[in-house]
Each structure stands twice: as C-alpha cells, then as structure tokens.
Design a protein around this motif. Structure first.
Motif, PDB file in Angstrom:
ATOM      1  N   GLU A  81      -2.540  -5.444  -0.001  1.00  0.00           N
ATOM      2  CA  GLU A  81      -1.768  -4.547   0.860  1.00  0.00           C
ATOM      3  C   GLU A  81      -0.744  -5.321   1.683  1.00  0.00           C
ATOM      4  O   GLU A  81       0.425  -4.924   1.788  1.00  0.00           O
ATOM      5  CB  GLU A  81      -2.706  -3.783   1.803  1.00  0.00           C
TER       6      GLU A  81
ATOM      7  N   ASP B  48       2.022  -6.628  -0.381  1.00  0.00           N
ATOM      8  CA  ASP B  48       2.902  -5.531  -0.777  1.00  0.00           C
ATOM      9  C   ASP B  48       3.926  -5.242   0.321  1.00  0.00           C
ATOM     10  O   ASP B  48       5.110  -5.030   0.049  1.00  0.00           O
ATOM     11  CB  ASP B  48       2.075  -4.290  -1.081  1.00  0.00           C
TER      12      ASP B  48
ATOM     13  N   ARG C  27      -8.326  -5.946  -1.828  1.00  0.00           N
ATOM     14  CA  ARG C  27      -7.354  -4.928  -1.409  1.00  0.00           C
ATOM     15  C   ARG C  27      -6.611  -5.287  -0.122  1.00  0.00           C
ATOM     16  O   ARG C  27      -5.379  -5.116  -0.053  1.00  0.00           O
ATOM     17  CB  ARG C  27      -8.070  -3.580  -1.247  1.00  0.00           C
TER      18      ARG C  27
ATOM     19  N   PRO D 158       8.633   3.225   5.004  1.00  0.00           N
ATOM     20  CA  PRO D 158       7.395   3.998   5.026  1.00  0.00           C
ATOM     21  C   PRO D 158       7.435   5.062   6.108  1.00  0.00           C
ATOM     22  O   PRO D 158       8.087   4.908   7.138  1.00  0.00           O
ATOM     23  CB  PRO D 158       6.326   2.951   5.319  1.00  0.00           C
TER      24      PRO D 158
ATOM     25  N   ASP E 229       2.027   8.500   6.691  1.00  0.00           N
ATOM     26  CA  ASP E 229       1.488   7.908   5.466  1.00  0.00           C
ATOM     27  C   ASP E 229       0.935   6.509   5.733  1.00  0.00           C
ATOM     28  O   ASP E 229      -0.128   6.134   5.239  1.00  0.00           O
ATOM     29  CB  ASP E 229       2.575   7.832   4.379  1.00  0.00           C
ATOM     30  N   LEU E 230       1.666   5.747   6.520  1.00  0.00           N
ATOM     31  CA  LEU E 230       1.239   4.392   6.815  1.00  0.00           C
ATOM     32  C   LEU E 230      -0.045   4.394   7.640  1.00  0.00           C
ATOM     33  O   LEU E 230      -0.985   3.634   7.359  1.00  0.00           O
ATOM     34  CB  LEU E 230       2.351   3.664   7.576  1.00  0.00           C
TER      35      LEU E 230
ATOM     36  N   TYR F 288      -2.268   6.707   7.724  1.00  0.00           N
ATOM     37  CA  TYR F 288      -3.370   7.194   6.870  1.00  0.00           C
ATOM     38  C   TYR F 288      -3.880   6.080   5.955  1.00  0.00           C
ATOM     39  O   TYR F 288      -5.092   5.856   5.837  1.00  0.00           O
ATOM     40  CB  TYR F 288      -2.894   8.376   6.031  1.00  0.00           C
ATOM     41  N   ASN F 289      -2.962   5.363   5.315  1.00  0.00           N
ATOM     42  CA  ASN F 289      -3.364   4.321   4.372  1.00  0.00           C
ATOM     43  C   ASN F 289      -4.103   3.171   5.052  1.00  0.00           C
ATOM     44  O   ASN F 289      -4.929   2.496   4.428  1.00  0.00           O
ATOM     45  CB  ASN F 289      -2.133   3.775   3.637  1.00  0.00           C
ATOM     46  N   LEU F 290      -3.809   2.954   6.331  1.00  0.00           N
ATOM     47  CA  LEU F 290      -4.419   1.830   7.051  1.00  0.00           C
ATOM     48  C   LEU F 290      -5.454   2.291   8.067  1.00  0.00           C
ATOM     49  O   LEU F 290      -5.838   1.526   8.955  1.00  0.00           O
ATOM     50  CB  LEU F 290      -3.324   1.025   7.756  1.00  0.00           C
ATOM     51  N   ARG F 291      -5.938   3.503   7.931  1.00  0.00           N
ATOM     52  CA  ARG F 291      -6.856   4.064   8.928  1.00  0.00           C
ATOM     53  C   ARG F 291      -8.179   3.308   9.017  1.00  0.00           C
ATOM     54  O   ARG F 291      -8.872   3.363  10.027  1.00  0.00           O
ATOM     55  CB  ARG F 291      -7.112   5.546   8.635  1.00  0.00           C
ATOM     56  N   TYR F 292      -8.558   2.583   7.964  1.00  0.00           N
ATOM     57  CA  TYR F 292      -9.823   1.849   7.962  1.00  0.00           C
ATOM     58  C   TYR F 292      -9.724   0.520   8.708  1.00  0.00           C
ATOM     59  O   TYR F 292     -10.732  -0.135   8.962  1.00  0.00           O
ATOM     60  CB  TYR F 292     -10.279   1.600   6.524  1.00  0.00           C
ATOM     61  N   LYS F 293      -8.504   0.096   9.067  1.00  0.00           N
ATOM     62  CA  LYS F 293      -8.330  -1.164   9.786  1.00  0.00           C
ATOM     63  C   LYS F 293      -8.904  -1.051  11.200  1.00  0.00           C
ATOM     64  O   LYS F 293      -8.900   0.018  11.811  1.00  0.00           O
ATOM     65  CB  LYS F 293      -6.848  -1.536   9.861  1.00  0.00           C
TER      66      LYS F 293
END
Length: 381
Positions: A297, A300, A293, A319, A323-324, A326-331
């Motif tokens: 990402e 993409d 993933r 973007p 939203d951005l 949130y989608n990358l919050r685990y980084k």
C-alpha cells in the motif's frame, strides 16, 4: 552478521550466548544466538539497557514561536553508544525556495509513559523510549545529523501550532532529502527478513535462486514475519510519511534497506513482491501467511506520489478523502481524529477548502461531520 550452510534437515537447535558489551556504560550490547541443524546460523541481537541520563531534573523544551514560513529542525549531535543522546533545535525557513537539507524520521512513538531523558539545548527533557533508541542508532559518530522529528520539532502543547504543522506534514516529508524509517531494534530473526526486503528493493528482476530460497524454511518464515509484524506497519501516519518521500530507508537496528522512490524503481519493488507471492515456492515455505499488504500500500502511494499535484501531473487521479479513509480504516492511531488528519497531505483538494482545515480544537464528531460534508458535496462527487 550471518553464516549459513544449506540445510538437509529442517531441524534446529537454538542457544543464546552471553551478551557482549563494549564499554561499561554502553546502552547497546550485542547478544549472539547460535542456531544449527545440518546448517549453521549466527546472528547478533541488540539489547537496550537503561538510559545514562538521570530523569530527576527533567524540564520541558523551551520553544520559541514559529514564523509562518518556518519549521523547527533537530540537530542530532554525534556520539558513540555510551554517550547520552543530545542535540539542539533550530528554526529554518521552509518551502520550495529553502535550501536547507534535512531528513525526516518516521517511527512509532510508543507509550508516552515509557520515557527516557535526552539533552535538548543543554536541558534534560523526556522523550519516548522508542524515539531515544532511534536517535541513538541513527546518529553519526563524527558529525551532526539534521532531522525533522515530530515529537521534538512541534510544540505538542500549542494546539494552533500543532494543527498548522500537522497540515504541512505531507510536504515536510516530501521536501526531506530522505525519510528514515525506524522499525525498532534488531532481533535474532530480523536480519533474514531485512535481507529479503533488500532483495525485493534492489534486484532488477527475479533471480533463479532468490534469497528467500537460500535459507532454511524456519529462518525465512520467522525472519520475514519478524520484520513485517513490526508496529510501524500498523500506523496511520506512515502511509503519508513514506508515500510522499523521495528516498526512503528502513532501519532495523544497524541493518538498513534503502530504495530510490523514482516511479520505475518503486514499481519494480512492487512487482518483485507480487511475483514472489504468486510463486508456488512462496506458499510452500509458508510465506503466504506473512501480510505484505501494508508495505505494498505504501509503495503504491509512493509510486510517483500516486496523486496529482497542482504544480505537475501524473497518470493517476488524486485520491478521494472518503475512499482513502475507508481503505486505511484498519490503521492504528491513538487519536480518532488522526484517522482523517493522518491522510490530509495526500488529498490535494482539501488545501483549497478554507472552512475545513486540520484543527485539533475540533471534536471527533465535528471532524467526521466535515468528512461527510466534503465527500458528499456536489463539487466532489
């Protein structure tokens, strides 16, 4: 190097051979591993030894102030493995009218307490061990290499300068001729993993016998896991660094995988990975446990830079900041503010908000309050 014979039994014995060093003071030696079952596989592994420079007389880099239209570049001097890493800093005009060619380095800083010495403008200065290792591997033997490296090209102690340069990082990586991605030293397993990524990046269409079916199952699984579990894929900053690049190259020791970032090539790269992941053989080899993933990402975002620009257009909308984030919050990043500043260069409308800029004098709370303000503003939905 690698040599293998198709396996009959999925059973292996692994022996570590004595390291081989070239030059008494060499920092990089080669350790060889011999694995065999009903197949044979020989691989080399880089070993990092102690720095050749004494850290006794370390000094700080002597930075000169930057003009508004300037960036600093690091001219990495050539050298062989036994030579100390050295170079100089020079100021360069920056922007779309500049004809100065440079490459940008994308890497993991590592623990700043784990430092070694390099020479910058003739002075012995301390950098992270991760950066020194990357520079040692990436320098040419016979000519200088011009790089943009955040650790040495930004005065990290000058908060206003740091804020301005971080706000420009998206464009700095976009205007680089190449983005050099340092994953770390080669290991006994990394060569197979890099070969699989090279297959995805360079083949025009799936092959009847892809490279990941040509090796023993244990080597394929460990090799791909070795590469994809590198800390680089966990960092917040790398999404912007690769997402805005025009040409990207993975480096794992001396091994490399490069690809053009044209829309056609990047989309093919993505589809090669996705096709492999839906195949029954991929699951049968246990490769579905490898997390692809983070790479998907970044590819993409790299697809036509994945967002609209004021000087051009593409078929995808820009973007949204929330939203951005949130989608990358685990980084991962060491400073919570970088969860926002690290994606700044991918959200175009932020450039037009005079009252919300990258500013390291802001507290963490203030940064996230600004995210709420611009994300819930009537102007941006």
């Amino acid at each position: 190097m690698s040599l293998h014979i198709w396996r009959v039994l999925d059973k292996a014995w692994n022996f570590k051979l004595l390291p081989i060093g070239f030059g008494f003071f060499s920092q990089i030696r080669q350790s060889y591993h011999l694995s065999f079952g009903c197949w044979l596989h020989i691989v080399s592994q880089d070993i990092q030894s102690h720095s050749t420079l004494s850290a006794t007389y370390e000094t700080k880099i002597q930075y000169l102030p930057l003009e508004e239209s300037e960036i600093r570049l690091f001219i990495l001097y050539p050298g062989s493995d036994e030579d100390a890493v050295s170079g100089r800093i020079e100021h360069s005009s920056w922007g779309f009218n500049s004809n100065k060619q440079y490459e940008a380095l994308s890497y993991v800083w590592g623990d700043v307490r784990d430092s070694v010495a390099i020479l910058v403008d003739g002075r012995t200065v301390s950098v992270t061990k991760s950066l020194e290792t990357a520079l040692r591997h990436l320098r040419y033997r016979d000519k200088p290499r011009t790089l943009w490296v955040d650790y040495v090209c930004i005065n990290q102690e000058d908060i206003p300068e740091r804020s301005k340069q971080v706000a420009r990082m998206g464009l700095i990586y976009e205007q680089a001729s190449s983005v050099l991605i340092w994953l770390g030293l080669a290991t006994v397993n990394s060569g197979v993993g890099m070969e699989i990524l090279r297959y995805f990046a360079t083949e025009k269409r799936p092959q009847s016998c892809p490279v990941w079916q040509a090796y023993p199952q244990s080597l394929v699984h460990q090799g791909l896991l070795d590469v994809m579990n590198r800390p680089w894929f966990e960092r917040m900053w790398v999404v912007q660094e690769v997402g805005r690049s025009h040409r990207a190259i993975f480096f794992c020791g001396r091994d490399c995988v490069q690809w053009s970032t044209s829309s056609i090539d990047v989309r093919r790269f993505i589809r090669m990975i996705k096709y492999a992941e839906i195949l029954p053989q991929w699951t049968q080899l246990g490769l579905d446990t490898v997390n692809m993933r983070p790479l998907l990402e970044m590819l993409d975002f790299q697809d036509a830079n994945s967002f609209s620009k004021p000087w051009g257009s593409c078929d995808r909308a820009a973007p949204d900041l929330l939203d951005l984030a949130y989608n990358l919050r685990y980084k991962k990043c060491s400073d919570p503010r970088d969860k926002i500043f690290g994606i700044w260069g991918m959200v175009d409308y932020l450039w037009h908000l005079e009252d919300f800029k990258v500013d390291y004098s802001m507290t963490v709370t203030q940064v996230y309050e600004e995210v709420a303000r611009v994300s819930f503003s009537s102007h941006y939905g």
